[in-house]
Design a protein around this motif. Structure first.
Motif, PDB file in Angstrom:
ATOM      1  N   LEU A   1      87.647  18.788  21.199  1.00 35.73           N
ATOM      2  CA  LEU A   1      88.690  19.757  20.873  1.00 35.73           C
ATOM      3  C   LEU A   1      88.932  20.705  22.049  1.00 35.73           C
ATOM      4  O   LEU A   1      90.081  20.975  22.442  1.00 35.73           O
ATOM      5  N   ALA A   2      87.838  21.195  22.625  1.00 36.39           N
ATOM      6  CA  ALA A   2      87.960  22.083  23.789  1.00 36.39           C
ATOM      7  C   ALA A   2      88.609  21.350  24.961  1.00 36.39           C
ATOM      8  O   ALA A   2      89.449  21.926  25.694  1.00 36.39           O
ATOM      9  N   ASN A   3      88.272  20.094  25.161  1.00 39.90           N
ATOM     10  CA  ASN A   3      88.874  19.316  26.250  1.00 39.90           C
ATOM     11  C   ASN A   3      90.385  19.163  26.047  1.00 39.90           C
ATOM     12  O   ASN A   3      91.162  19.229  27.024  1.00 39.90           O
ATOM     13  N   CYS A   4      90.805  18.948  24.791  1.00 37.87           N
ATOM     14  CA  CYS A   4      92.242  18.849  24.516  1.00 37.87           C
ATOM     15  C   CYS A   4      92.939  20.181  24.848  1.00 37.87           C
ATOM     16  O   CYS A   4      94.043  20.216  25.426  1.00 37.87           O
TER      17      CYS A   4
ATOM     18  N   ASN B   1      93.191  27.672  28.213  1.00 33.19           N
ATOM     19  CA  ASN B   1      91.798  27.908  28.579  1.00 33.19           C
ATOM     20  C   ASN B   1      91.117  28.957  27.696  1.00 33.19           C
ATOM     21  O   ASN B   1      89.915  28.875  27.423  1.00 33.19           O
ATOM     22  N   LYS B   2      91.872  29.949  27.275  1.00 32.11           N
ATOM     23  CA  LYS B   2      91.296  30.988  26.443  1.00 32.11           C
ATOM     24  C   LYS B   2      90.764  30.400  25.141  1.00 32.11           C
ATOM     25  O   LYS B   2      89.629  30.686  24.723  1.00 32.11           O
ATOM     26  N   THR B   3      91.598  29.621  24.514  1.00 36.92           N
ATOM     27  CA  THR B   3      91.164  28.991  23.263  1.00 36.92           C
ATOM     28  C   THR B   3      90.042  27.998  23.523  1.00 36.92           C
ATOM     29  O   THR B   3      89.102  27.868  22.725  1.00 36.92           O
ATOM     30  N   ALA B   4      90.131  27.278  24.645  1.00 36.32           N
ATOM     31  CA  ALA B   4      89.100  26.309  24.994  1.00 36.32           C
ATOM     32  C   ALA B   4      87.768  27.007  25.192  1.00 36.32           C
ATOM     33  O   ALA B   4      86.708  26.509  24.764  1.00 36.32           O
ATOM     34  N   ARG B   5      87.768  28.171  25.877  1.00 32.67           N
ATOM     35  CA  ARG B   5      86.526  28.901  26.069  1.00 32.67           C
ATOM     36  C   ARG B   5      85.905  29.286  24.727  1.00 32.67           C
ATOM     37  O   ARG B   5      84.684  29.162  24.536  1.00 32.67           O
ATOM     38  N   ARG B   6      86.739  29.730  23.805  1.00 32.31           N
ATOM     39  CA  ARG B   6      86.233  30.127  22.495  1.00 32.31           C
ATOM     40  C   ARG B   6      85.619  28.921  21.765  1.00 32.31           C
ATOM     41  O   ARG B   6      84.577  29.039  21.117  1.00 32.31           O
TER      42      ARG B   6
ATOM     43  N   GLY C   1      71.148  23.124  21.857  1.00 30.01           N
ATOM     44  CA  GLY C   1      70.187  22.060  22.119  1.00 30.01           C
ATOM     45  C   GLY C   1      70.770  20.668  22.086  1.00 30.01           C
ATOM     46  O   GLY C   1      70.077  19.694  22.394  1.00 30.01           O
ATOM     47  N   THR C   2      72.043  20.520  21.714  1.00 32.49           N
ATOM     48  CA  THR C   2      72.657  19.191  21.681  1.00 32.49           C
ATOM     49  C   THR C   2      73.214  18.853  23.052  1.00 32.49           C
ATOM     50  O   THR C   2      73.441  19.717  23.914  1.00 32.49           O
ATOM     51  N   GLU C   3      73.436  17.581  23.276  1.00 34.95           N
ATOM     52  CA  GLU C   3      74.035  17.139  24.529  1.00 34.95           C
ATOM     53  C   GLU C   3      75.422  17.741  24.696  1.00 34.95           C
ATOM     54  O   GLU C   3      75.846  18.098  25.810  1.00 34.95           O
ATOM     55  N   ALA C   4      76.158  17.845  23.576  1.00 31.35           N
ATOM     56  CA  ALA C   4      77.493  18.433  23.634  1.00 31.35           C
ATOM     57  C   ALA C   4      77.419  19.899  24.054  1.00 31.35           C
ATOM     58  O   ALA C   4      78.271  20.399  24.819  1.00 31.35           O
ATOM     59  N   ALA C   5      76.392  20.624  23.599  1.00 32.18           N
ATOM     60  CA  ALA C   5      76.227  22.035  23.970  1.00 32.18           C
ATOM     61  C   ALA C   5      75.924  22.162  25.462  1.00 32.18           C
ATOM     62  O   ALA C   5      76.430  23.081  26.140  1.00 32.18           O
ATOM     63  N   LYS C   6      75.107  21.267  25.979  1.00 38.46           N
ATOM     64  CA  LYS C   6      74.822  21.283  27.414  1.00 38.46           C
ATOM     65  C   LYS C   6      76.091  21.050  28.222  1.00 38.46           C
ATOM     66  O   LYS C   6      76.347  21.736  29.246  1.00 38.46           O
ATOM     67  N   ALA C   7      76.898  20.081  27.777  1.00 37.80           N
ATOM     68  CA  ALA C   7      78.159  19.816  28.476  1.00 37.80           C
ATOM     69  C   ALA C   7      79.099  20.998  28.365  1.00 37.80           C
ATOM     70  O   ALA C   7      79.849  21.314  29.317  1.00 37.80           O
ATOM     71  N   ALA C   8      79.076  21.704  27.235  1.00 34.14           N
ATOM     72  CA  ALA C   8      79.931  22.875  27.047  1.00 34.14           C
ATOM     73  C   ALA C   8      79.571  23.989  28.019  1.00 34.14           C
ATOM     74  O   ALA C   8      80.450  24.668  28.579  1.00 34.14           O
ATOM     75  N   LYS C   9      78.262  24.180  28.259  1.00 37.87           N
ATOM     76  CA  LYS C   9      77.827  25.190  29.196  1.00 37.87           C
ATOM     77  C   LYS C   9      78.344  24.868  30.606  1.00 37.87           C
ATOM     78  O   LYS C   9      78.769  25.777  31.364  1.00 37.87           O
ATOM     79  N   GLU C  10      78.276  23.590  30.987  1.00 36.56           N
ATOM     80  CA  GLU C  10      78.779  23.201  32.294  1.00 36.56           C
ATOM     81  C   GLU C  10      80.293  23.444  32.386  1.00 36.56           C
ATOM     82  O   GLU C  10      80.798  23.859  33.435  1.00 36.56           O
ATOM     83  N   ARG C  11      81.016  23.177  31.282  1.00 33.63           N
ATOM     84  CA  ARG C  11      82.451  23.372  31.271  1.00 33.63           C
ATOM     85  C   ARG C  11      82.800  24.864  31.413  1.00 33.63           C
ATOM     86  O   ARG C  11      83.760  25.247  32.060  1.00 33.63           O
ATOM     87  N   LEU C  12      82.018  25.685  30.768  1.00 37.58           N
ATOM     88  CA  LEU C  12      82.277  27.116  30.822  1.00 37.58           C
ATOM     89  C   LEU C  12      82.134  27.672  32.243  1.00 37.58           C
ATOM     90  O   LEU C  12      82.854  28.588  32.652  1.00 37.58           O
ATOM     91  N   VAL C  13      81.218  27.121  32.994  1.00 38.42           N
ATOM     92  CA  VAL C  13      80.993  27.585  34.370  1.00 38.42           C
ATOM     93  C   VAL C  13      82.237  27.359  35.221  1.00 38.42           C
ATOM     94  O   VAL C  13      82.642  28.218  36.019  1.00 38.42           O
ATOM     95  N   GLY C  14      82.869  26.220  35.035  1.00 37.80           N
ATOM     96  CA  GLY C  14      84.046  25.915  35.849  1.00 37.80           C
ATOM     97  C   GLY C  14      85.339  26.349  35.247  1.00 37.80           C
ATOM     98  O   GLY C  14      86.415  26.097  35.809  1.00 37.80           O
ATOM     99  N   LEU C  15      85.289  26.932  34.027  1.00 31.24           N
ATOM    100  CA  LEU C  15      86.513  27.326  33.338  1.00 31.24           C
ATOM    101  C   LEU C  15      86.867  28.784  33.677  1.00 31.24           C
ATOM    102  O   LEU C  15      86.060  29.682  33.558  1.00 31.24           O
TER     103      LEU C  15
END
Length: 264
Positions: free
Chosen positions: A223-226, A233-238, A249-263
């Protein structure tokens, strides 16, 4: 026979009287020779009559006995004939019973074969146990076939056909145990097809209805990627922050943290 005995007694008495007249000179004149002969003739006639009567009675009894024996013989012959007829009928019935038993056995065998054939034909049509995403449910063979075919299209990257197949599945099997999984893969196919708005709506519906689903973290990340693809980006960050908070602790959460860094 009693009459003959009485005659014999009478004759004996007469003979005794005759003997006494011969022996006694004083009574010799009482009887004349002619009278003696008549008495003897009468006695003979009586004896003959008694003998004839006895013979006649014996003949009558013999005839009656023969008639009775003949009647009994005929009755025995009739009875033997009836017995033989009954034996024949029993043998016929026994043969019919044996044939019926063979026919019944053959019918039962054919029915068993038909039942087995029918079972083998119906078995592929019976609902089957399915285990998917940590859930177990019953699915019809055709239902399962169409689901797997649609998912195969997603995995091969044929997203347009996959969207059509998954929407058709939802319409046909509205109460299916595959519904949640179909909704997730429909959003994924829409994302692959770059129908981001449709994908967002699909993922939101999936997450709202199944927050505990094993694929809920992936759906929230998608959903955030869409939203990122639509430059929201504002909605995606949320959405990414919600993902990290709800599913740490999920793989998706780890990927979300990486996305937030570059967002930004």
């Amino acid at each position: 026979m009693r009459l003959a005995t009485r005659h014999l007694l009478r004759v004996s008495a007469l003979a005794i009287a005759l003997g006494a007249s011969v022996c006694g000179p004083a009574r010799a004149g009482l009887f004349e020779d002619e009278e003696a002969r008549k008495a003897i003739l009468d006695l003979r006639k009586q004896l003959q009559a008694a003998d004839d009567a006895g013979k006649a009675r014996n003949e009558a009894l013999s005839t009656q006995l023969q008639d009775q024996v003949g009647t009994l013989r005929r009755s025995l012959l009739d009875l033997n004939s009836q017995i033989e007829a009954l034996r024949g009928e029993i043998a016929k019935l026994r043969g019919q019973n044996e044939q019926l038993a063979r026919d019944l056995s053959e019918t039962q065998r054919r029915l068993a074969d038909q039942a087995q054939t029918l079972d083998s034909r119906l078995k592929p049509l019976e609902p089957q146990k399915v285990s998917l995403d940590g859930r177990e449910f019953q699915a019809d063979p055709e239902e399962r076939r169409q689901y797997e075919a649609a998912i195969g299209l997603v995995r091969r990257g044929e997203f347009a056909d996959a969207v059509s197949a998954l929407l058709s599945f939802q319409k046909r099997f509205s109460a299916s145990g595959y519904t949640d999984s179909v909704r997730f893969w429909l959003g994924s196919a829409q994302y692959g097809k770059r129908d981001y708005k449709d994908a967002i709506a699909t993922f939101k519906a999936f997450i709202a209805g199944n927050p505990e689903h094993p694929r809920a973290p992936e759906a929230l990340l998608a959903l955030a990627n869409c939203q990122i693809e639509l430059k929201d980006n504002k909605t995606a960050r949320r959405s990414l922050e919600d993902l990290i908070k709800a599913y740490p602790g999920t793989e998706a959460a780890k990927a979300a943290k990486e996305r937030l860094v570059g967002l930004k």
